[in-house]
Design a protein around this motif. Structure first.
Motif, PDB file in Angstrom:
ATOM      1  N   VAL A  93      -6.406  12.676  -2.125  1.00  0.00           N
ATOM      2  CA  VAL A  93      -5.389  11.677  -1.785  1.00  0.00           C
ATOM      3  C   VAL A  93      -5.628  10.438  -2.632  1.00  0.00           C
ATOM      4  O   VAL A  93      -6.750   9.912  -2.684  1.00  0.00           O
ATOM      5  N   HIS A  94      -4.595   9.971  -3.296  1.00  0.00           N
ATOM      6  CA  HIS A  94      -4.669   8.751  -4.106  1.00  0.00           C
ATOM      7  C   HIS A  94      -4.025   7.604  -3.321  1.00  0.00           C
ATOM      8  O   HIS A  94      -2.958   7.780  -2.716  1.00  0.00           O
ATOM      9  N   GLY A 110     -13.477  21.358   9.007  1.00  0.00           N
ATOM     10  CA  GLY A 110     -14.587  21.056   8.119  1.00  0.00           C
ATOM     11  C   GLY A 110     -14.366  21.493   6.690  1.00  0.00           C
ATOM     12  O   GLY A 110     -15.325  21.611   5.912  1.00  0.00           O
ATOM     13  N   VAL A 111     -13.108  21.720   6.324  1.00  0.00           N
ATOM     14  CA  VAL A 111     -12.771  22.146   4.964  1.00  0.00           C
ATOM     15  C   VAL A 111     -12.193  20.954   4.208  1.00  0.00           C
ATOM     16  O   VAL A 111     -11.334  20.246   4.741  1.00  0.00           O
ATOM     17  N   ARG A 134     -11.093  12.442  -0.773  1.00  0.00           N
ATOM     18  CA  ARG A 134     -10.750  13.797  -0.337  1.00  0.00           C
ATOM     19  C   ARG A 134     -11.048  13.910   1.162  1.00  0.00           C
ATOM     20  O   ARG A 134     -12.217  13.960   1.572  1.00  0.00           O
ATOM     21  N   PRO A 135     -10.036  13.869   2.008  1.00  0.00           N
ATOM     22  CA  PRO A 135     -10.270  13.966   3.457  1.00  0.00           C
ATOM     23  C   PRO A 135     -10.729  15.371   3.851  1.00  0.00           C
ATOM     24  O   PRO A 135     -10.583  16.326   3.082  1.00  0.00           O
ATOM     25  N   THR A 152       0.830  -1.205   0.000  1.00  0.00           N
ATOM     26  CA  THR A 152       0.000   0.000   0.000  1.00  0.00           C
ATOM     27  C   THR A 152       0.867   1.259   0.000  1.00  0.00           C
ATOM     28  O   THR A 152       1.908   1.313   0.656  1.00  0.00           O
ATOM     29  N   ALA A 153       0.396   2.263  -0.738  1.00  0.00           N
ATOM     30  CA  ALA A 153       1.023   3.595  -0.710  1.00  0.00           C
ATOM     31  C   ALA A 153      -0.050   4.622  -1.023  1.00  0.00           C
ATOM     32  O   ALA A 153      -1.042   4.325  -1.706  1.00  0.00           O
ATOM     33  N   ASP A 154       0.136   5.828  -0.501  1.00  0.00           N
ATOM     34  CA  ASP A 154      -0.802   6.902  -0.843  1.00  0.00           C
ATOM     35  C   ASP A 154      -0.049   8.221  -0.956  1.00  0.00           C
ATOM     36  O   ASP A 154       1.077   8.362  -0.486  1.00  0.00           O
ATOM     37  N   GLY A 155      -0.695   9.184  -1.592  1.00  0.00           N
ATOM     38  CA  GLY A 155      -0.059  10.484  -1.792  1.00  0.00           C
ATOM     39  C   GLY A 155      -0.922  11.384  -2.651  1.00  0.00           C
ATOM     40  O   GLY A 155      -1.967  10.963  -3.173  1.00  0.00           O
ATOM     41  N   PRO A 156      -0.496  12.607  -2.845  1.00  0.00           N
ATOM     42  CA  PRO A 156      -1.302  13.579  -3.588  1.00  0.00           C
ATOM     43  C   PRO A 156      -1.283  13.385  -5.099  1.00  0.00           C
ATOM     44  O   PRO A 156      -2.154  13.878  -5.803  1.00  0.00           O
TER      45      PRO A 156
END
Length: 223
Positions: A88-89, A82-83, A76-77, A28-32
Motif C-alpha cells: 500500500v502506498h 497472518g499473510v 505491506r499490511p 492524504t491518499a493511499d492505494g496499491p
C-alpha cells in the motif's frame, strides 16, 4: 519598631476575543499504485493552494500560509490470517494558514474540508503578537498591584504603616534570599468550539475568549 515581613500572592486575569486563527490541515491518499496516489494528493494540494492563495491576495483574510511537499511512504499490511497483503502506498502533505479575520474562518474551513482528501487537523485561536504583549504587560502590572493591596490590608490590620516591596517571583520561587523575578503570564489559547448551521456555510464557529492569567508571590516589609 522592628520590621515585619509580609508574604502574599497577587493575581490578575484578562479575557478578550481572539483576533486570528491558525488552521492546520492534511492532504492524504493511499492505494496499491504509487503514481495515481501521488497524483491525487498533488491535485488536491494544488486545489488547496489555489484557495489559500486567492484568500491571501489583495489583503484577504489569510495573512500567511504554507504547505509541505508531497511525501510518499509504502507499507505491506498483514491479513487476519497472518499473510502479507499487497503493498500500500500513501501520499501525504500538510500545511497551515493564519486567518486574520474571524468572520472568514468558517467559510475557509468549509471550502477546504469539502475536498475528499483534505482533513482539518486543528484550529487554534489567538491574539496578534502586539496585542498579546500589551495585554500581558497590563495583567502583570495588575497582579503586582493586587499583591501590594493585600499586603497593605494585612499591615493595616495589625497597626503597621506603609509597606515596602522586598521581592517578587513566580509562584513557588520566592525564598528567604529576597531574590525573585517578574511574574510570567499563562495564556489559554482556545480551540474551536462546536458548530451551528449558518447561511450558505455548513457551520459557524464561536471561539472561546483568550484568557491571560498571572499570579505573583511578593514579599513586603512593614513597620
Amino acid at each position: 519598631m522592628s520590621e515585619t515581613v509580609i508574604t502574599v500572592q497577587g493575581s490578575a486575569r484578562s479575557e478578550m476575543p481572539p483576533e486570528q486563527a491558525v488552521l492546520r490541515f492534511t492532504v492524504t491518499a493511499d492505494g496499491p499504485e504509487r503514481v495515481p496516489v501521488v497524483a491525487a494528493v498533488t491535485a488536491a494540494l494544488n486545489d488547496v493552494s489555489s484557495v489559500l492563495s486567492a484568500q491571501h491576495a489583495n489583503d484577504g483574510p489569510v495573512s500567511q500560509w504554507s504547505a509541505d511537499r508531497v511525501a510518499v511512504t509504502s507499507h505491506r499490511p498483514w491479513t487476519n490470517d497472518g499473510v502479507p497483503a499487497a503493498l500500500v502506498h500513501q501520499a501525504t502533505a500538510s500545511g497551515r494558514a493564519t486567518i486574520s479575520r474571524i468572520d472568514a474562518v468558517a467559510e475557509l474551513i468549509d471550502d477546504l474540508a469539502s475536498h475528499d482528501l483534505v482533513a482539518i487537523d486543528s484550529l487554534e485561536w489567538s491574539l496578534t503578537d502586539a496585542r498579546l504583549a500589551r495585554e500581558q504587560r497590563d495583567v502583570r502590572a495588575r497582579a503586582v498591584a493586587d499583591a501590594r493591596a493585600k499586603a497593605e490590608v494585612l499591615a493595616e490590620s495589625v497597626g503597621l504603616g506603609s509597606v515596602t516591596p522586598l521581592a517578587l517571583a513566580d509562584p513557588g520561587m520566592l525564598d528567604g534570599s529576597g531574590g525573585g523575578g517578574m511574574p510570567m503570564p499563562r495564556v489559554e489559547r482556545a480551540m474551536a468550539m462546536a458548530s451551528m448551521p449558518h447561511g450558505d456555510v455548513g457551520f459557524s464557529l464561536r471561539p472561546e475568549p483568550i484568557v491571560i492569567n498571572v499570579a505573583v508571590d511578593a514579599r513586603f516589609s512593614a513597620r
